[in-house]
Design a protein around this motif. Structure first.
Motif, short mmCIF file in Angstrom:
data_model
loop_
_atom_site.label_atom_id
_atom_site.label_comp_id
_atom_site.label_asym_id
_atom_site.label_seq_id
_atom_site.Cartn_x
_atom_site.Cartn_y
_atom_site.Cartn_z
N LEU A 106 1.41 3.40 -11.45
CA LEU A 106 2.13 4.23 -10.48
C LEU A 106 2.88 5.37 -11.15
N GLY A 164 7.24 8.73 -8.82
CA GLY A 164 6.09 8.21 -8.06
C GLY A 164 6.17 6.72 -7.79
N LEU A 217 11.39 8.47 -6.38
CA LEU A 217 10.43 9.39 -5.74
C LEU A 217 9.88 10.37 -6.78
N ASP A 246 0.82 -1.22 0.00
CA ASP A 246 0.00 0.00 0.00
C ASP A 246 0.85 1.27 0.00
N ILE A 247 1.95 1.25 0.74
CA ILE A 247 2.79 2.44 0.88
C ILE A 247 4.25 2.01 0.76
N ARG A 248 5.05 2.77 0.03
CA ARG A 248 6.46 2.44 -0.16
C ARG A 248 7.34 3.55 0.43
N VAL A 265 8.06 5.37 -5.45
CA VAL A 265 8.00 5.28 -3.98
C VAL A 265 7.31 6.54 -3.46
N ASP A 266 6.83 6.44 -2.23
CA ASP A 266 6.04 7.55 -1.69
C ASP A 266 6.85 8.50 -0.82
N GLU A 267 7.98 7.98 -0.30
CA GLU A 267 8.81 8.81 0.57
C GLU A 267 10.22 8.24 0.54
#
Ligand code: COA
Length: 259
Positions: A151, A176, A173, A119-121, A178-180
């Protein structure tokens, strides 16, 4: 539960599942994938676990992808049977609790597909990512050709998939993927901060919100909105909705019952 190729630990409400073949850069053998499927099913049912973090053991790799040795000699029929029995990526998709990929190093091929199914990377600034199957004469087989363009857009997805090039965390990043991105030394702290924040919410609302948002990847807008409306209608019946609204009006913290 005993595992040979993964490590499962618990940190408060967060379960941490580490792919544990560091000398092979956590390459995902069939056994490792089967153990991951088993662990995810167990943790999804485990009441105390509210969020799940996936990561790699050691300091070098999240995972360098599928175990390339196992491709040697594999027949088309054997591959088809593996799909028929369901894949690791299907198991990740089925997991109702939030899954965070804590990308601590190399993240290639099937490893990127695993991270993308989460869900989150959150990535370390030392991470390197790539959809690298083309380098060994194959193509993504764990959903990469479908999740990557969702993504990062079609052009970036084709560039990554057709060149097999690796990108650093900053580029990941930017597109997009990865998210952070955080300094390597802060990776755990930041990932657990996000996991704890999610874990402090109503588990029921979190599951419904996750289901609604993830449906956007497979449903057209009108059907997705109908699905959202049915989940929103359902949440009106929950005790946590009553408690959350009451707590807001009484200016205090809510005490969730998770139903
Ligand atoms: N499958 C099986 N074993 C793998 C592997 C994979 N995907 N990736 C790495 N390994 C093994 C290596 O064979 C080596 O094992 P050995 O010590 O028994 O020879 C060990 O992990 C360390 O890898 P090594 O290549 O020596 O490390 P490196 O730091 O020089 O290079 C990579 C790291 C990730 C760049 C390189 O290993 C690589 O390109 N791996 C394949 C990545 C890939 O394309 N994955 C997608 C597969 S579809």
């Amino acid at each position: 539960m005993h595992y040979d190729t993964i490590l499962v630990t618990h940190r408060g409400p967060t379960a941490v599942v580490a792919l544990n073949r560091p000398d092979k850069l956590n390459a995902m053998s069939m056994m490792l994938k089967a153990e991951l499927v088993r662990a995810l099913a167990d943790l999804d049912k485990h009441e105390e676990t509210r969020t799940i973090v996936l990561t790699g053991s050691g300091d070098k790799a999240f995972t360098a992808g599928a175990d390339i040795h196992e491709f040697q000699g594999r027949t088309a029929i054997e591959q088809w049977r593996m799909y028929e029995h369901g894949t690791l990526y299907d198991a990740v998709d089925r997991t109702a609790k939030p899954l965070l990929a804590m990308i601590n190093g190399y993240c290639f091929g099937g490893g990127l597909e695993l991270a993308m199914a989460c869900d989150i990377r959150i990535a370390s600034d030392r991470a390197t990512l790539g959809q690298t199957e083309i380098n060994i004469g194959i193509i993504p087989g764990g959903g990469g050709s479908q999740r990557l363009p969702r993504l990062v857009g079609l052009g970036n997805a084709l560039k990554l998939t057709l060149t097999g090039n690796r990108v650093d965390a900053a580029e990941a990043l930017r597109v997009g993927l990865v998210d952070e991105v955080v300094p390597h030394s802060r990776l755990e702290q930041r990932t657990f901060e996000i996991a704890d924040r999610i874990a402090s919410r109503s588990a029921l609302a979190v599951r419904l919100a996750k289901a609604a948002v993830r449906a956007s990847a497979r449903l057209p807008l009108d059907q997705g909105r109908l699905y959202e409306q049915s989940l929103f209608t359902l949440v009106m019946e929950s005790e946590d909705k009553e408690e959350g609204v009451r707590a807001f009006l009484e200016k205090r913290d809510a005490k969730w019952k998770d139903h």
